[in-house]
Design a protein around this motif. Sequence first.
Motif, PDB file in Angstrom:
ATOM      1  N   VAL A 161       1.089   7.189   9.837  1.00 56.63           N
ATOM      2  CA  VAL A 161      -0.300   7.497   9.507  1.00 56.63           C
ATOM      3  C   VAL A 161      -1.169   6.252   9.665  1.00 56.63           C
ATOM      4  CG1 VAL A 161      -1.877   8.152   7.648  1.00 56.63           C
ATOM      5  CG2 VAL A 161       0.276   9.407   7.959  1.00 56.63           C
ATOM      6  N   PHE A 162      -0.695   5.124   9.126  1.00 56.52           N
ATOM      7  CA  PHE A 162      -1.480   3.889   9.218  1.00 56.52           C
ATOM      8  C   PHE A 162      -1.655   3.445  10.676  1.00 56.52           C
ATOM      9  CE2 PHE A 162      -0.597   3.347   4.635  1.00 56.52           C
ATOM     10  CZ  PHE A 162      -1.845   2.917   4.204  1.00 56.52           C
TER      11      PHE A 162
ATOM     12  N   PRO B 179       2.713  14.054  10.070  1.00 59.18           N
ATOM     13  CA  PRO B 179       3.711  13.027   9.736  1.00 59.18           C
ATOM     14  C   PRO B 179       5.116  13.389  10.193  1.00 59.18           C
ATOM     15  CG  PRO B 179       2.250  13.419   7.885  1.00 59.18           C
ATOM     16  CD  PRO B 179       1.932  14.472   8.900  1.00 59.18           C
ATOM     17  N   SER B 180       5.404  14.673  10.292  1.00 61.41           N
ATOM     18  CA  SER B 180       6.744  15.098  10.728  1.00 61.41           C
ATOM     19  C   SER B 180       6.927  14.979  12.225  1.00 61.41           C
ATOM     20  CB  SER B 180       6.992  16.546  10.310  1.00 61.41           C
ATOM     21  OG  SER B 180       6.002  17.389  10.889  1.00 61.41           O
TER      22      SER B 180
ATOM     23  N   ALA C  87       3.481  10.741  -2.512  1.00 60.76           N
ATOM     24  CA  ALA C  87       4.937  10.711  -2.721  1.00 60.76           C
ATOM     25  C   ALA C  87       5.683  11.664  -1.802  1.00 60.76           C
ATOM     26  CB  ALA C  87       5.251  11.041  -4.185  1.00 60.76           C
ATOM     27  N   GLU C  88       4.969  12.662  -1.257  1.00 58.76           N
ATOM     28  CA  GLU C  88       5.648  13.645  -0.403  1.00 58.76           C
ATOM     29  C   GLU C  88       6.030  13.084   0.963  1.00 58.76           C
ATOM     30  OE1 GLU C  88       1.298  13.985   0.724  1.00 58.76           O
ATOM     31  OE2 GLU C  88       2.490  13.537  -1.066  1.00 58.76           O
ATOM     32  N   LEU C  89       5.467  11.930   1.336  1.00 57.22           N
ATOM     33  CA  LEU C  89       5.774  11.334   2.631  1.00 57.22           C
ATOM     34  C   LEU C  89       6.716  10.140   2.479  1.00 57.22           C
ATOM     35  CD1 LEU C  89       2.337  11.276   4.515  1.00 57.22           C
ATOM     36  CD2 LEU C  89       4.052  13.089   4.404  1.00 57.22           C
ATOM     37  N   SER C  90       7.557   9.943   3.480  1.00 53.82           N
ATOM     38  CA  SER C  90       8.471   8.802   3.482  1.00 53.82           C
ATOM     39  C   SER C  90       7.721   7.536   3.904  1.00 53.82           C
ATOM     40  CB  SER C  90       9.623   9.048   4.450  1.00 53.82           C
ATOM     41  OG  SER C  90       9.140   9.058   5.791  1.00 53.82           O
ATOM     42  N   ARG C  91       8.372   6.409   3.744  1.00 51.14           N
ATOM     43  CA  ARG C  91       7.774   5.146   4.187  1.00 51.14           C
ATOM     44  C   ARG C  91       7.460   5.202   5.675  1.00 51.14           C
ATOM     45  NH1 ARG C  91       9.582   1.016   7.026  1.00 51.14           N
ATOM     46  NH2 ARG C  91       8.687  -1.095   6.734  1.00 51.14           N
ATOM     47  N   ALA C  92       8.434   5.695   6.495  1.00 47.62           N
ATOM     48  CA  ALA C  92       8.241   5.754   7.949  1.00 47.62           C
ATOM     49  C   ALA C  92       7.068   6.661   8.300  1.00 47.62           C
ATOM     50  CB  ALA C  92       9.512   6.238   8.635  1.00 47.62           C
ATOM     51  N   GLN C  93       6.903   7.772   7.559  1.00 42.58           N
ATOM     52  CA  GLN C  93       5.802   8.685   7.844  1.00 42.58           C
ATOM     53  C   GLN C  93       4.456   8.040   7.517  1.00 42.58           C
ATOM     54  OE1 GLN C  93       7.356  11.972   5.512  1.00 42.58           O
ATOM     55  NE2 GLN C  93       7.682  13.182   7.376  1.00 42.58           N
TER      56      GLN C  93
ATOM     57  N   LEU D 208       0.824  -1.203   0.000  1.00 43.90           N
ATOM     58  CA  LEU D 208       0.000   0.000   0.000  1.00 43.90           C
ATOM     59  C   LEU D 208       0.864   1.262   0.000  1.00 43.90           C
ATOM     60  CD1 LEU D 208      -2.713  -1.119   2.580  1.00 43.90           C
ATOM     61  CD2 LEU D 208      -3.014  -0.894   0.096  1.00 43.90           C
ATOM     62  N   ILE D 209       1.927   1.238   0.762  1.00 45.50           N
ATOM     63  CA  ILE D 209       2.806   2.408   0.826  1.00 45.50           C
ATOM     64  C   ILE D 209       3.552   2.583  -0.495  1.00 45.50           C
ATOM     65  CG2 ILE D 209       4.862   3.352   1.957  1.00 45.50           C
ATOM     66  CD1 ILE D 209       3.814   2.150   4.582  1.00 45.50           C
TER      67      ILE D 209
END
Length: 592
Positions: A456-457, A497-498, A446-452, A419-420
């Motif tokens: 969220v999830f 997310p940050s 795309a603006e968020l990293s995998r960790a971010q 999903l990511i």
Amino acid sequence: MRDVFGFHDFRPGQADILEAVLARRDVLAVMPTGRGKSLCFQLPAMLNDGLTLVVSPLIALMRDQVSALQAAGVEAASLTSADDAEARETTWRKLDEGVLKLLYLAPERLAVPGLAERLGRAGLNLIAVDEAHCVSQWGHDFRPDYLRIAELARAAGSPPIAAFTATADAAARRDIAARLFARAPDEFVAGFDRPNLFLSVAARRSGQQQILDFVRARPDRAGIIYCTSRKACEEMAARLQKAGVDALAYHAGLESAERSARQDRFVKSEASVMCATIAFGMGVDKPDVRYVVHAGLPKTVEAYYQEIGRAGRDGEPADTLLLWSLGDAALRRRQIAESEADEARKAMELRRLGALIAYCEAPRCRRQALLAYFGEETGPCGHCDLCADPPELMDGTVLAQKAMSAIARTGQRFGLEHLICVLRGADTEKVRAHGHDALPTYGVGAELSRAQWMGVFRQLFAAGLIDQPVDGHGEWVITPAGKDVLFGRAQVRLRPPSAERAPAPSRAAPDAAEALKTPQERKLYSALRALRLELAREAGKPAYTVFADRTLVELALARPQTLDAMGGVFGVGARKLERYGEAFLAVIAAHS
């Protein structure tokens, strides 16, 4: 209380419980770990004639409490599966002679033939039940052997029963009362808060490195690291040892003698770190554990509360850290689904898991969320990671819609990694094979990293907007509440997310010695610690059975010059003053 234990004041809740026990009323008391439950039956045992029987499932705790009582001059003994034949014979002889004031018994020993008659002849006047939640089928650690306690009480003349636990909600308390007592007990709930514990939770990323950094920030302090498997215990201990930390591994795969040896080494050391499965620490009465780390998700909120309670039992500040991932939650759900429990029990365990996840992703004060689970209301504590660095929540509706759109448009059939990848527009073979690079959702995050996105999830899961079927294969689905957000009928607030949580408190909790301000005070404190360790090693006992850290700090500050003056210091009872007073006064005089 002063002469034997060296205590000058009751802790909150103790006096009322003691009054009821001394009046020979049945008692059910819920008290936080470290609040002094044991004094509520040890003190009446010394004041009353006859015998007090203490039933506890925790062999290590029994051994430690017996050792501490004997050091204070109290006749106490235990009967457990860990005792050798000679020790058991000595205990039975003392029981028959009427010498013992307290007898600690493991629950499996309740089935010994003729036990009730023998206890009756010894003048049984009180049955104290420790870890009383083990009586309840709704408790988190039900022990069938505990059901024999009520039968034993009836056969031994129905002495009063005083039951104690740190973790029993209202349902568990009702169950305990029904199973244990012949009449309604006096019930005391002294609260669940452990204000000396700093509560912290973080996403697990580089687990071993996060824990290593945490331990390095707390040198020369004893700690427990709970790992999820035997292999993880060994690997974590090896990693810490390589970094110069005195670390041990403890799990059921070790021989019994080796486990006992490692436990003794940990208890008697002032700065060892134990990497263990949850089997360790149940009842290890080591008051100077300065931190507890969970390398993975505990089973329940109750289990988590019980396990962090092994830190700071002396009342001094201590740290806690829980590292978790969504994979932990998925594994726990599968374990519940595949268990042999009935459907009602499974449903209860799933609700408990949901409460634990909600705690891990709490948007407000961590302690508020924890105490709310146990039915207590409180304001922000100022002593958790969320109070120390409060996140500013944002309108997370659009982020949530993007995440749930990815779930919906891929057919609610995939796990987070895929999903990511879809959200971030990753060019992977799996994305291409399923044609997901052609979806409208492809690349919208795309603006968020995998960790971010992981963060969220996690928040969406904790909020009940997405879920994993217990009979599934790791896929994520949208709940009815999630559909309301997805289709614009409701909004959701999230941490930005940050604002992913830091992996640990930025600073270790202070210890008792931080009250020492001058070089002279700190030098004297070090000398007193050295003497304490020498005396403890000579006796083969843990250092804290000589004096607690707080006692040494008060000695270093007050610098008493006489035995009478030393007797007024916290933790200095008459027996210890007689045994150790002159030696400690000599060290104080040498540093004056």
